[in-house]
Design a protein around this motif. Structure first.
Motif, PDB file in Angstrom:
ATOM      1  N   GLY A 148       1.059  -0.891   0.084  1.00 49.14           N
ATOM      2  CA  GLY A 148       0.384   0.143  -0.354  1.00 49.14           C
ATOM      3  C   GLY A 148       0.801   1.219  -0.361  1.00 49.14           C
ATOM      4  N   HIS A 149       0.758   2.126  -0.830  1.00 52.58           N
ATOM      5  CA  HIS A 149       1.450   3.975  -0.655  1.00 52.58           C
ATOM      6  C   HIS A 149       0.015   4.415  -0.313  1.00 52.58           C
ATOM      7  CE1 HIS A 149       4.074   3.381  -4.659  1.00 52.58           C
ATOM      8  NE2 HIS A 149       3.943   2.479  -3.596  1.00 52.58           N
ATOM      9  N   PRO A 150       0.777   6.356   0.676  1.00 52.66           N
ATOM     10  CA  PRO A 150       1.870   6.269   0.770  1.00 52.66           C
ATOM     11  C   PRO A 150       2.744   5.489   1.272  1.00 52.66           C
ATOM     12  CG  PRO A 150       0.912   7.974   1.966  1.00 52.66           C
ATOM     13  CD  PRO A 150      -0.615   6.762   1.144  1.00 52.66           C
ATOM     14  N   VAL A 151       3.979   5.747   1.733  1.00 55.13           N
ATOM     15  CA  VAL A 151       5.102   5.052   2.764  1.00 55.13           C
ATOM     16  C   VAL A 151       5.798   6.425   3.067  1.00 55.13           C
ATOM     17  CG1 VAL A 151       6.849   3.442   3.153  1.00 55.13           C
ATOM     18  CG2 VAL A 151       4.543   2.627   1.830  1.00 55.13           C
ATOM     19  N   ARG A 152       4.983   6.616   4.819  1.00 56.37           N
ATOM     20  CA  ARG A 152       6.218   7.754   4.941  1.00 56.37           C
ATOM     21  C   ARG A 152       7.345   7.602   5.953  1.00 56.37           C
ATOM     22  NH1 ARG A 152       0.485   8.293   5.809  1.00 56.37           N
ATOM     23  NH2 ARG A 152      -0.663   9.962   4.645  1.00 56.37           N
ATOM     24  N   GLU A 153       8.389   7.176   4.894  1.00 56.67           N
ATOM     25  CA  GLU A 153       9.399   6.826   5.662  1.00 56.67           C
ATOM     26  C   GLU A 153      10.933   7.628   5.167  1.00 56.67           C
ATOM     27  OE1 GLU A 153       9.827   4.793   8.102  1.00 56.67           O
ATOM     28  OE2 GLU A 153       7.861   4.795   8.906  1.00 56.67           O
ATOM     29  N   ALA A 154      11.965   8.043   5.441  1.00 54.00           N
ATOM     30  CA  ALA A 154      12.963   8.529   4.964  1.00 54.00           C
ATOM     31  C   ALA A 154      13.594   7.557   4.223  1.00 54.00           C
ATOM     32  CB  ALA A 154      13.534   9.484   6.228  1.00 54.00           C
ATOM     33  N   ASP A 155      13.708   6.020   4.787  1.00 51.04           N
ATOM     34  CA  ASP A 155      14.291   5.773   4.226  1.00 51.04           C
ATOM     35  C   ASP A 155      14.553   4.685   2.868  1.00 51.04           C
ATOM     36  OD1 ASP A 155      13.265   4.407   6.064  1.00 51.04           O
ATOM     37  OD2 ASP A 155      14.998   2.692   6.319  1.00 51.04           O
ATOM     38  N   MET A 156      12.861   5.126   2.800  1.00 51.71           N
ATOM     39  CA  MET A 156      12.096   3.804   2.125  1.00 51.71           C
ATOM     40  C   MET A 156      11.773   5.280   0.579  1.00 51.71           C
ATOM     41  SD  MET A 156      11.700   0.664   2.448  1.00 51.71           S
ATOM     42  CE  MET A 156      12.885   0.387   4.324  1.00 51.71           C
ATOM     43  N   ALA A 157      11.459   3.873  -0.686  1.00 46.58           N
ATOM     44  CA  ALA A 157      11.742   5.132  -2.270  1.00 46.58           C
ATOM     45  C   ALA A 157      10.371   3.895  -2.807  1.00 46.58           C
ATOM     46  CB  ALA A 157      12.656   4.494  -2.993  1.00 46.58           C
ATOM     47  N   THR A 158       9.223   4.632  -4.007  1.00 41.05           N
ATOM     48  CA  THR A 158       8.509   4.403  -3.317  1.00 41.05           C
ATOM     49  C   THR A 158       8.126   4.138  -5.501  1.00 41.05           C
ATOM     50  OG1 THR A 158       7.193   6.647  -3.297  1.00 41.05           O
ATOM     51  CG2 THR A 158       6.942   4.357  -1.684  1.00 41.05           C
TER      52      THR A 158
END
Length: 276
Positions: A148-158
């Protein structure tokens, strides 16, 4: 300078906090890990871990060293992997996770499209609970995931959104919402107990759809879900009602921000081409 095997042993033990699991990940003996850490601590001049018969913990200096070294080590290893990918083309192994049967079907199609383009690259697919996705990515157990999106994590990209679907409300069979003459809206949810569903890869929620739908069917509350749940989780004790003004549920690929290898990028292109 620290040697590569010392860095790998230190970083892995800092993540596992268990000598046996560290040895398994590194494919060496537990004694080898213990010897390597002891040698590293002698070189630095202080303990990096506190050990007891029951647990292993990072010392304050060990935590500082880990926090400073881990990002740099990740950049180095990923840069080397990208260079290898560029030299060899898209080969090797790509590990992909998905959450739920609808995501699984999409992922199977994307995997076939990817294999058609890059037959020399092996793809392994694993099902994950939404709460598993980010830990698996961070630990390097998978290279990317369809979640699921969004992923609000600085170390992750989508990547781009691959699927959008309406939000529906799962309610107990015979609930008054199923007999309404007017459309259901987000504002109506203030009048009912809303249970958390496993729609995203972050935040507290039920572990599985079966878990939360069992609670719904028992009359413990209602649950906001994506429209695919009505198809894949049909139950005699649960009905689904469209929430007319809710934002859609979005799905797409997720990977570590520092893990965009040629394989990851190529799989993203194949998935986007499949749904275009």
């Amino acid at each position: 300078m620290l040697e590569r095997h010392e860095l790998e042993a230190f970083l892995t033990l800092a993540e596992e906090l268990h000598f046996g699991r560290t040895a398994e990940r590194l494919h060496v003996s537990t004694a080898r890990v213990s010897q390597t850490i002891a040698k590293l601590e002698r070189r630095i001049g202080t303990a990096l871990f506190h050990r007891t018969s029951r647990r292993v913990e990072l010392s304050p200096l060990g935590r500082q060293l880990y926090d400073e070294v881990r990002p740099a080590w990740s950049r180095i290893t990923d840069a080397v992997e990208r260079a290898v990918d560029a030299g060899r083309g898209v080969t090797g192994l790509l590990r992909v996770a998905f959450t739920g049967p609808a995501a699984g079907q999409l992922l199977i199609g994307a995997t076939q499209a990817f294999r058609d383009r890059h037959p020399e690259c092996e793809v392994r697919i694993r099902e994950a609970r939404p709460s598993d996705v980010l830990p698996w990515l961070r630990a390097g157990e998978v290279d990317l995931a369809l979640a699921g999106h969004p992923v609000r994590e600085a170390d992750m990209a989508t990547g781009p959104v691959l699927v959008r679907e309406a939000r529906m409300l799962a309610v107990p069979a015979g609930h008054p919402f199923t007999r309404r003459r007017t459309p259901l809206s987000v504002g109506d949810l203030a009048r009912v107990t809303v249970l958390q569903a496993p729609e995203t890869a972050y935040g507290p929620s039920a572990r599985t759809y079966n878990e939360v739908l069992t609670l719904v069917g028992a009359g413990e509350g209602v649950c906001v879900v994506g429209a695919h749940v009505r198809r894949y989780f049909a139950r005699p004790d649960v009905e689904y009602v469209l929430i007319e003004d809710a934002e859609p549920v979005e799905w797409g690929l997720v990977w570590r921000a520092d893990g965009a290898t040629a394989r990851v990028r190529a799989f993203g292109e194949a998935a986007a081409g499949l749904v275009a």
